[in-house]
Scaffold this active site. Structure first.
Site, PDB file in Angstrom:
ATOM      1  N   HIS A  33       1.204  -1.130  -0.128  1.00 46.63           N
ATOM      2  CA  HIS A  33       0.111  -0.295   0.045  1.00 46.63           C
ATOM      3  C   HIS A  33       1.399   1.205  -0.061  1.00 46.63           C
ATOM      4  O   HIS A  33       0.583   2.355  -0.494  1.00 46.63           O
ATOM      5  CB  HIS A  33      -0.826   0.140   1.412  1.00 46.63           C
ATOM      6  CG  HIS A  33      -2.341  -1.313   0.789  1.00 46.63           C
ATOM      7  ND1 HIS A  33      -2.281  -1.279   2.514  1.00 46.63           N
ATOM      8  CD2 HIS A  33      -1.825  -1.701   0.200  1.00 46.63           C
ATOM      9  CE1 HIS A  33      -3.225  -2.130   2.191  1.00 46.63           C
ATOM     10  NE2 HIS A  33      -2.931  -2.809   0.762  1.00 46.63           N
ATOM     11  N   HIS A  81      -9.253  -1.649  -4.985  1.00 46.41           N
ATOM     12  CA  HIS A  81      -7.890  -2.235  -4.085  1.00 46.41           C
ATOM     13  C   HIS A  81      -6.868  -3.517  -4.793  1.00 46.41           C
ATOM     14  O   HIS A  81      -5.872  -3.247  -4.701  1.00 46.41           O
ATOM     15  CB  HIS A  81      -8.779  -2.979  -2.856  1.00 46.41           C
ATOM     16  CG  HIS A  81      -7.396  -3.215  -1.854  1.00 46.41           C
ATOM     17  ND1 HIS A  81      -7.037  -2.246  -1.128  1.00 46.41           N
ATOM     18  CD2 HIS A  81      -7.108  -4.584  -2.134  1.00 46.41           C
ATOM     19  CE1 HIS A  81      -5.467  -2.325  -0.448  1.00 46.41           C
ATOM     20  NE2 HIS A  81      -5.540  -4.107  -0.982  1.00 46.41           N
ATOM     21  N   ASP A 130      -3.328  -3.153  -5.648  1.00 48.52           N
ATOM     22  CA  ASP A 130      -1.812  -3.662  -4.705  1.00 48.52           C
ATOM     23  C   ASP A 130      -0.857  -3.455  -6.236  1.00 48.52           C
ATOM     24  O   ASP A 130      -0.111  -4.602  -6.095  1.00 48.52           O
ATOM     25  CB  ASP A 130      -2.549  -5.056  -5.427  1.00 48.52           C
ATOM     26  CG  ASP A 130      -3.147  -5.028  -3.551  1.00 48.52           C
ATOM     27  OD1 ASP A 130      -2.386  -4.212  -2.873  1.00 48.52           O
ATOM     28  OD2 ASP A 130      -4.160  -5.956  -3.069  1.00 48.52           O
ATOM     29  N   HIS A 144      -0.834 -11.102  -4.942  1.00 48.69           N
ATOM     30  CA  HIS A 144       0.626 -10.295  -4.833  1.00 48.69           C
ATOM     31  C   HIS A 144       1.062 -11.645  -5.319  1.00 48.69           C
ATOM     32  O   HIS A 144       2.668 -11.310  -5.670  1.00 48.69           O
ATOM     33  CB  HIS A 144       0.639 -10.559  -3.323  1.00 48.69           C
ATOM     34  CG  HIS A 144      -0.596  -9.224  -2.413  1.00 48.69           C
ATOM     35  ND1 HIS A 144      -0.124  -7.695  -2.849  1.00 48.69           N
ATOM     36  CD2 HIS A 144      -0.495  -9.241  -1.654  1.00 48.69           C
ATOM     37  CE1 HIS A 144      -0.904  -7.603  -2.175  1.00 48.69           C
ATOM     38  NE2 HIS A 144      -1.843  -8.154  -1.614  1.00 48.69           N
TER      39      HIS A 144
END
Length: 298
Positions: A77, A256, A260, A283
């Site tokens: 973030h 969001h 990321d 991720h």
């Protein structure tokens, strides 16, 4: 574009999402060509390394950088906010193995960066310009394609086997709109994942104030009460499926995920001029792409 750093330092403090401890992170101006560097002030010798994909060791519920005793998790973030606002050089001093989660979005970092001010530097920023399509595919439904573009753009599609969150799209066509359109989107998880994450020793600092929790598979009131007690949260009505906090955007989860993608690809270490289209990113996949891109650039 030129390289940029902060005009002045700023500090953020709050719980770590996974450790649950109170953490302080200080963001400081840095010289040209130093990149984004992270210092563990609580370790002997205060080891400091650049935030690069080379150091990614884990990606379960966040991106973890590690080199010997130096380990920092939940970096995505902060990196996303720094990249989106054009900060190429910054020293982050953190007194724990994690960056504080704050409200689960990049908004607090963006606000502090803008308040601290952005300083243009003399040297040009390193930029990789995509001249022909580059595509990554993990064979499990995750894809990322980079195509030539006059400016940095990102589009994301997600698709979950959930009656509440299924297919969703988000797109950022102008990076200057990041503070308004993307930064506020919070991290999210499904309620059915929480027990498993707690058993793994994760999300000790998670709550309804720093994550968007999706309740999409009904469980008994007793089980739900037990789960909320573990998280020190108020009891909820087990008969009502849906989002346990009000949405800021109808497509907040996909926004969001876009946030990321920007943060994880910042680990490439240079600016990228391309349109990035990602399907079902996470991720692990994002940072694997970042590692491949670093090898291609070299």
């Amino acid at each position: 574009m030129k390289q940029h750093t902060l005009k002045s330092d700023f500090t953020v403090s709050g719980k770590g999402l996974h450790t649950g401890i109170v953490i302080t992170a200080r963001f400081c101006p840095a010289p040209e060509n130093s990149g984004i560097r992270i210092c563990r002030t609580d370790l002997p010798g205060q080891p400091t390394y650049e935030a690069l994909a080379d150091y990614v060791t884990q990606t379960r519920r966040g991106t973890v950088l590690e080199n010997g005793d130096w380990r920092v998790s939940t970096v995505e973030h902060a990196l996303s906010a720094l990249y989106a606002l054009g900060i190429t050089n910054c020293l982050i001093e953190v007194d724990a193995p994690e960056v504080p989660i704050l409200d689960g979005s990049a908004k607090p970092f963006v606000q502090h960066i803008l308040e601290a001010g952005i300083q243009e530097q003399v040297a040009d920023a390193k930029e990789w310009i995509i001249t022909e399509p580059v595509r990554f595919d993990n064979g499990k439904g995750c894809t990322m394609t980079l195509t030539p573009s006059d400016q940095y753009q990102v589009a994301v599609d997600v698709d979950y086997p959930s009656p509440i969150l299924h297919e969703q799209h988000a797109e950022l066509t102008d990076i200057t709109l990041y503070p308004e359109q993307i930064a506020k989107a919070r991290t999210f998880c499904f309620l059915r994942e929480i027990e498993w994450l707690l058993r793994l020793g994760l999300i000790k600092g998670g709550d309804l104030n720093n994550a968007l929790v999706i309740y999409d598979k009904q469980i008994s009131q007793r089980v739900l009460d037990k789960m909320t007690d573990k998280l020190n949260q108020p009891h909820l009505d087990a008969s009502k499926l849906g989002y346990l906090s009000p949405l800021l955007y109808e497509n907040e989860p996909s926004r969001h995920k876009l946030l990321d993608v920007i943060g994880d690809l910042a680990l490439v270490g240079v600016r990228i001029r391309a349109k990035i289209e990602a399907r079902c990113p996470g991720h692990g996949f994002n940072t694997a792409c970042a590692k491949q891109l670093r090898r291609m650039i070299k």
